[in-house]
Design a protein around this motif. Structure first.
Motif, PDB file in Angstrom:
ATOM      1  N   UNK A 196       6.270   2.667  -4.456  1.00 37.73           N
ATOM      2  CA  UNK A 196       4.948   2.059  -4.634  1.00 37.73           C
ATOM      3  C   UNK A 196       3.955   2.996  -3.989  1.00 37.73           C
ATOM      4  N   UNK A 197       2.987   3.457  -4.769  1.00 36.66           N
ATOM      5  CA  UNK A 197       2.121   4.545  -4.344  1.00 36.66           C
ATOM      6  C   UNK A 197       0.692   4.056  -4.133  1.00 36.66           C
ATOM      7  N   UNK A 198      -0.130   4.959  -3.589  1.00 37.25           N
ATOM      8  CA  UNK A 198      -1.558   4.648  -3.498  1.00 37.25           C
ATOM      9  C   UNK A 198      -2.127   4.462  -4.897  1.00 37.25           C
ATOM     10  N   UNK A 199      -3.063   3.536  -5.020  1.00 28.66           N
ATOM     11  CA  UNK A 199      -3.711   3.125  -6.266  1.00 28.66           C
ATOM     12  C   UNK A 199      -2.877   2.152  -7.082  1.00 28.66           C
ATOM     13  N   UNK A 200      -1.606   1.911  -6.728  1.00 31.22           N
ATOM     14  CA  UNK A 200      -0.887   0.798  -7.324  1.00 31.22           C
ATOM     15  C   UNK A 200      -1.521  -0.497  -6.845  1.00 31.22           C
ATOM     16  N   UNK A 201      -1.444  -1.542  -7.667  1.00 31.36           N
ATOM     17  CA  UNK A 201      -2.078  -2.820  -7.342  1.00 31.36           C
ATOM     18  C   UNK A 201      -0.998  -3.888  -7.230  1.00 31.36           C
ATOM     19  N   UNK A 202      -0.907  -4.518  -6.063  1.00 32.19           N
ATOM     20  CA  UNK A 202       0.056  -5.598  -5.837  1.00 32.19           C
ATOM     21  C   UNK A 202      -0.584  -6.905  -6.303  1.00 32.19           C
ATOM     22  N   UNK A 203       0.077  -7.564  -7.272  1.00 30.88           N
ATOM     23  CA  UNK A 203      -0.473  -8.781  -7.874  1.00 30.88           C
ATOM     24  C   UNK A 203       0.179 -10.050  -7.344  1.00 30.88           C
ATOM     25  N   UNK A 204       1.473  -9.968  -7.017  1.00 30.52           N
ATOM     26  CA  UNK A 204       2.186 -11.159  -6.557  1.00 30.52           C
ATOM     27  C   UNK A 204       3.146 -10.803  -5.433  1.00 30.52           C
ATOM     28  N   UNK A 205       3.449 -11.810  -4.618  1.00 30.12           N
ATOM     29  CA  UNK A 205       4.498 -11.716  -3.596  1.00 30.12           C
ATOM     30  C   UNK A 205       5.437 -12.885  -3.833  1.00 30.12           C
ATOM     31  N   UNK A 206       6.661 -12.598  -4.283  1.00 32.78           N
ATOM     32  CA  UNK A 206       7.610 -13.660  -4.655  1.00 32.78           C
ATOM     33  C   UNK A 206       6.950 -14.659  -5.602  1.00 32.78           C
ATOM     34  N   UNK A 207       6.312 -14.116  -6.636  1.00 34.43           N
ATOM     35  CA  UNK A 207       5.641 -14.899  -7.695  1.00 34.43           C
ATOM     36  C   UNK A 207       4.426 -15.675  -7.202  1.00 34.43           C
ATOM     37  N   UNK A 208       4.002 -15.448  -5.982  1.00 32.90           N
ATOM     38  CA  UNK A 208       2.780 -16.071  -5.470  1.00 32.90           C
ATOM     39  C   UNK A 208       1.624 -15.107  -5.695  1.00 32.90           C
ATOM     40  N   UNK A 209       0.570 -15.538  -6.422  1.00 33.55           N
ATOM     41  CA  UNK A 209      -0.538 -14.615  -6.731  1.00 33.55           C
ATOM     42  C   UNK A 209      -1.221 -14.119  -5.459  1.00 33.55           C
ATOM     43  N   UNK A 210      -1.624 -12.862  -5.495  1.00 33.21           N
ATOM     44  CA  UNK A 210      -2.377 -12.258  -4.394  1.00 33.21           C
ATOM     45  C   UNK A 210      -3.855 -12.417  -4.701  1.00 33.21           C
TER      46      UNK A 210
END
Length: 316
Positions: A196-210
């Motif tokens: 997982x690199x810079x500029x990647x976007x994390x959308x969920x954590x264990x299917x929980x929306x960020x």
């Protein structure tokens, strides 16, 4: 059969006396609110003007039995590198005149500092003991207002060891989706090992929306501990993938190993100590070693002892 039982008993005894502790302490984290005010709160501009680089006071006489106020401004302190120091003024000097005008109160300095809005020089007539000399102070105006601090990112220095900013996206249906863009990876970040690199976007954590960058940091801090495994929904180049990742773990080290009376080992991080005993005969050991920080002690049969330490400080 008896020998096998004996070996099993020894192994069980050994395993029961093995323990571990974290290699380093997991730091605690104070969470920021979603909305943070970084400025002083009022947003009021600083007062424009100049700084003479000195602190002045009433020029009281030095006599303890006959205190009186004398003409001039007594210099109480001089700022290192300031205009006064560059001009040769020292603490204890007395400012008699400024540009030919008498100066008998420190408020004169404050008024001049506020009223001066351009770079210029001031001629100070100064008395030091019984010597009077001229000192020229070259000053530059201060800025009217300091630049307000600008937020860079929200940091998770513990579990993901990375910095994030809030990112708003559109899904395939045109709806708005929020995420946390990776803007910085700190040392030992588990994101790097998971590609997982810079500029990647994390959308969920264990299917929980960020919901935001701070939301990601808060969810992790409040619901997970070091070493937990989570699944992150990550967007890169408009494609979403789900990546399992082990959160940062402090590691562990052996803290106790004992097979009494043959052998025992103990180690602690705080205080930084290590103890080893071979042949523990209760009253003494065949061999023992103890380390306390940089100090070391060796003992054989309780009779021969040698130690090393920092030594003693001797005042010369």
């Amino acid at each position: 059969m008896r020998s096998i039982n004996t070996v099993l008993l020894c192994l069980i005894s050994l395993s029961a006396c093995v323990s571990h502790e974290p290699l380093q302490r997991v730091p605690t984290l104070s969470l920021s609110p979603e909305n943070v005010v970084l400025s002083g709160g009022t947003g009021a501009p600083q007062t424009a003007g100049i700084n003479f680089g000195l602190t002045g006071g009433i020029n009281e006489s030095d006599s303890l039995t006959n205190i009186s106020v004398l003409p001039g401004i007594r210099v109480r302190a001089v700022a290192p590198g300031g205009a006064a120091e560059r001009a040769g003024i020292r603490a204890g000097d007395v400012i008699l005149r400024i540009d030919g005008d008498d100066s008998n109160h420190p408020d004169v300095l404050d008024a001049l500092a506020v009223q001066t809005t351009e770079a210029r020089s001031f001629d100070f007539e100064v008395r030091r003991n019984t010597t009077v000399f001229m000192a020229t102070l070259n000053v530059t105006p201060l800025t009217d207002q300091q630049t307000a601090p600008v937020e860079l990112y929200r940091a998770d220095p513990v579990l993901l060891r990375a910095g994030f900013t809030t990112e708003l996206l559109r899904d395939s249906d045109g709806g708005r989706v929020s995420g946390a863009r990776v803007v910085r990876l700190f040392d030992d970040s588990p994101l790097a090992s998971a590609d997982i690199r810079t500029n990647d976007i994390i959308l969920t954590v264990d299917n929980r929306p960020v919901e935001s960058a701070q939301g990601l940091v808060t969810v992790l801090a409040q619901n997970y501990t070091a070493g937990d495994r989570v699944t992150l929904g990550v967007s890169r180049d408009n494609a979403v993938r789900y990546q399992g990742i082990d959160l940062w773990h402090p590691g562990r080290k052996l803290s106790r190993l004992s097979l009494w009376p043959l052998f025992s080992y103990e180690s602690t991080a705080e205080p930084d100590q290590t103890r080893i005993r071979v042949g523990d005969l209760i009253l003494f050991s065949l061999f023992s070693f103890q380390r306390n920080g940089a100090e070391r002690e060796y003992n054989i049969l309780g009779l021969f002892r040698t130690a090393s330490d920092y030594g003693e400080l001797i005042e010369e």
